[in-house]
Enzyme design. Structure first.
Site, PDB file in Angstrom:
ATOM      1  N   CYS A 116       0.809  -1.222   0.000  1.00 46.61           N
ATOM      2  CA  CYS A 116       0.000   0.000   0.000  1.00 46.61           C
ATOM      3  C   CYS A 116       0.843   1.274   0.000  1.00 46.61           C
ATOM      4  O   CYS A 116       0.298   2.365  -0.168  1.00 46.61           O
ATOM      5  CB  CYS A 116      -0.965   0.001   1.180  1.00 46.61           C
ATOM      6  SG  CYS A 116      -2.197  -1.304   1.052  1.00 46.61           S
ATOM      7  N   HIS A 256      -3.530   7.344   2.295  1.00 51.02           N
ATOM      8  CA  HIS A 256      -3.924   6.025   1.781  1.00 51.02           C
ATOM      9  C   HIS A 256      -5.285   5.628   2.359  1.00 51.02           C
ATOM     10  O   HIS A 256      -5.503   5.728   3.567  1.00 51.02           O
ATOM     11  CB  HIS A 256      -2.859   4.998   2.161  1.00 51.02           C
ATOM     12  CG  HIS A 256      -3.246   3.600   1.843  1.00 51.02           C
ATOM     13  ND1 HIS A 256      -3.648   3.211   0.579  1.00 51.02           N
ATOM     14  CD2 HIS A 256      -3.317   2.485   2.629  1.00 51.02           C
ATOM     15  CE1 HIS A 256      -3.942   1.934   0.601  1.00 51.02           C
ATOM     16  NE2 HIS A 256      -3.751   1.465   1.828  1.00 51.02           N
ATOM     17  N   ASN A 286     -10.207  -0.114  -0.368  1.00 47.11           N
ATOM     18  CA  ASN A 286      -8.746  -0.005  -0.406  1.00 47.11           C
ATOM     19  C   ASN A 286      -8.230  -0.583  -1.731  1.00 47.11           C
ATOM     20  O   ASN A 286      -8.267  -1.802  -1.937  1.00 47.11           O
ATOM     21  CB  ASN A 286      -8.168  -0.775   0.785  1.00 47.11           C
ATOM     22  CG  ASN A 286      -6.644  -0.700   0.859  1.00 47.11           C
ATOM     23  OD1 ASN A 286      -5.994  -0.235  -0.070  1.00 47.11           O
ATOM     24  ND2 ASN A 286      -6.086  -1.171   1.959  1.00 47.11           N
TER      25      ASN A 286
END
Ligand code: UT7
Length: 334
Positions: A116, A256, A286
């Site tokens: 990520c 994020h 996500n």
């Protein structure tokens, strides 16, 4: 540091059309809309359903969106970097296929993976190529087909992830706009808590692994959550302190999109009002490497030349960090 700074001058994005909603997930695993919404902030995510299409399909569309909106000639692009944790294949980079498909035939290209944090670390990489003075146009794409490694029988992961891609162009700037500072870190002792265990050089995919679903993504959510809150808050406050930025100097937090509670906790540590916090997790979940450029694409018309944007990410590895950037343009509606 050179006198050339690396600025973002164009953005683009793409998400597949299929929408996987919380009520749909209720029919697949033991979960409910209320739990998902209050614990994560996610309402729906996009899933790439087309047969025989991988992450490059998403990356190519995001890049083409950027090229169409900006009018940039792909022949002028020097470098294409694709940040992804779900490349099309183990060898033969997703970036080289993507670059060729968009007509960037004068560019070299490579993939980067840091889960990520891939796009954040990619921003650092792209900025160095520009600051060196050797390259003038670096296309950075964050793209992930997370549905290719998510187990849709595991409620701990399948409610979180989605597919998508975003792209940004970095170019030299002589007004001091663009990337100003960065604080990036990794800690390999965290890898046991978030990993796709099998299929790499360490652990092969065997019949036994397939039978127990060992080829899917595994996450120990609570540990990842705690580390994400601590490290994203720590990195963003460090960046602010060492650049003498206070809450009024910061126009935007681009964090994020893993969990709304992690983002809000980071914003609180920075003492930012909610309207300064970019948020689109409710629509996409996500998307790993794609969350940051997809945010920029969604907020492009609200960003103004000179705005201070603080980026932050946390992901598998563990990996995390923060980048301080001054936005380089105001989008006019033409
Ligand atoms: O992007 C890379 C980094 N990834 C992240 O940043 C994700 C970080 N982690 C998280 O976002 C959160 O930990 C989760 C959303 C994954 C989980 O939320 P949580 O508040 O940490 O829940 P939990 O794992 O502590 O579970 C609480 C309860 C448990 O039940 P008991 O033991 O209290 O009876 C779970 O079994 O919720 C249960 N649970 C669920 N219930 C309904 C876990 N998943 C679900 C679910 N639906 N999908």
């Amino acid at each position: 540091m050179s006198n050339i700074s690396a600025a973002i001058t164009a953005v683009g994005a793409y998400v597949p059309e299929f929408v996987l909603t919380n009520p749909m997930l209720e029919t697949m695993v033991d979960t409910n809309d209320d739990w998902i919404t209050t614990r994560t902030g996610i309402k729906e995510r996009r899933i790439l359903k087309r047969d025989a299409k991988g992450t490059s399909f998403l990356a190519i569309r995001a890049a083409k969106d950027l090229l169409l909106k900006s009018g940039i000639d792909p022949l002028t692009i020097d470098l294409v970097v694709v940040a992804t944790a779900t490349p099309d294949m183990k060898a033969a980079s997703t970036a080289s296929y993507t670059a060729t498909q968009i007509g960037a035939i004068n560019a070299f290209s490579f993939d980067m993976d840091s889960a990520c944090s891939g796009f954040l670390f990619g921003m650092s990489t792209a900025a160095r190529y520009i600051e060196s003075g050797r390259y003038k146009k670096v296309l950075l794409i964050g793209a992930d087909k997370m549905s290719s490694i998510v187990n849709y029988k595991d409620r701990a992961t399948c409610i979180i992830f989605g597919d998508g891609a975003g792209a940004v162009l970095f170019e030299p700037n002589d007004e001091g706009l663009g990337v100003q500072d960065e604080y990036l870190r990794t800690d390999g002792s965290g890898r046991e808590f978030l990993q796709a265990t099998n299929g790499g050089s360490l652990n092969a995919i065997t019949h036994e692994v397939l039978d127990r679903g060992g080829h899917y993504l595994y996450q120990e959510g609570k540990t990842v959550f705690k580390n994400a809150v601590f490290n994203m808050s720590d990195a963003t406050t460090k960046i602010m302190e060492r650049n003498q930025l206070n809450k009024t100097d910061v126009q935007w937090l681009a964090a994020h999109q893993a969990n709304k509670r992690i983002i809000n906790a980071t914003a609180e540590r920075m003492e930012l009002n909610p309207e300064k916090v970019m948020m689109n997790i409710e629509k996409y979940g996500n998307t790993t490497s794609a969350t940051l450029p997809m945010l920029l694409n969604d907020y492009e018309t609200q960003l103004k030349k000179g705005d201070t944007v603080i980026f932050a990410a946390f992901g598998g590895g563990f990996s995390w960090g923060s980048i301080y950037l001054k936005w380089a343009y105001t989008k006019t509606n033409n």
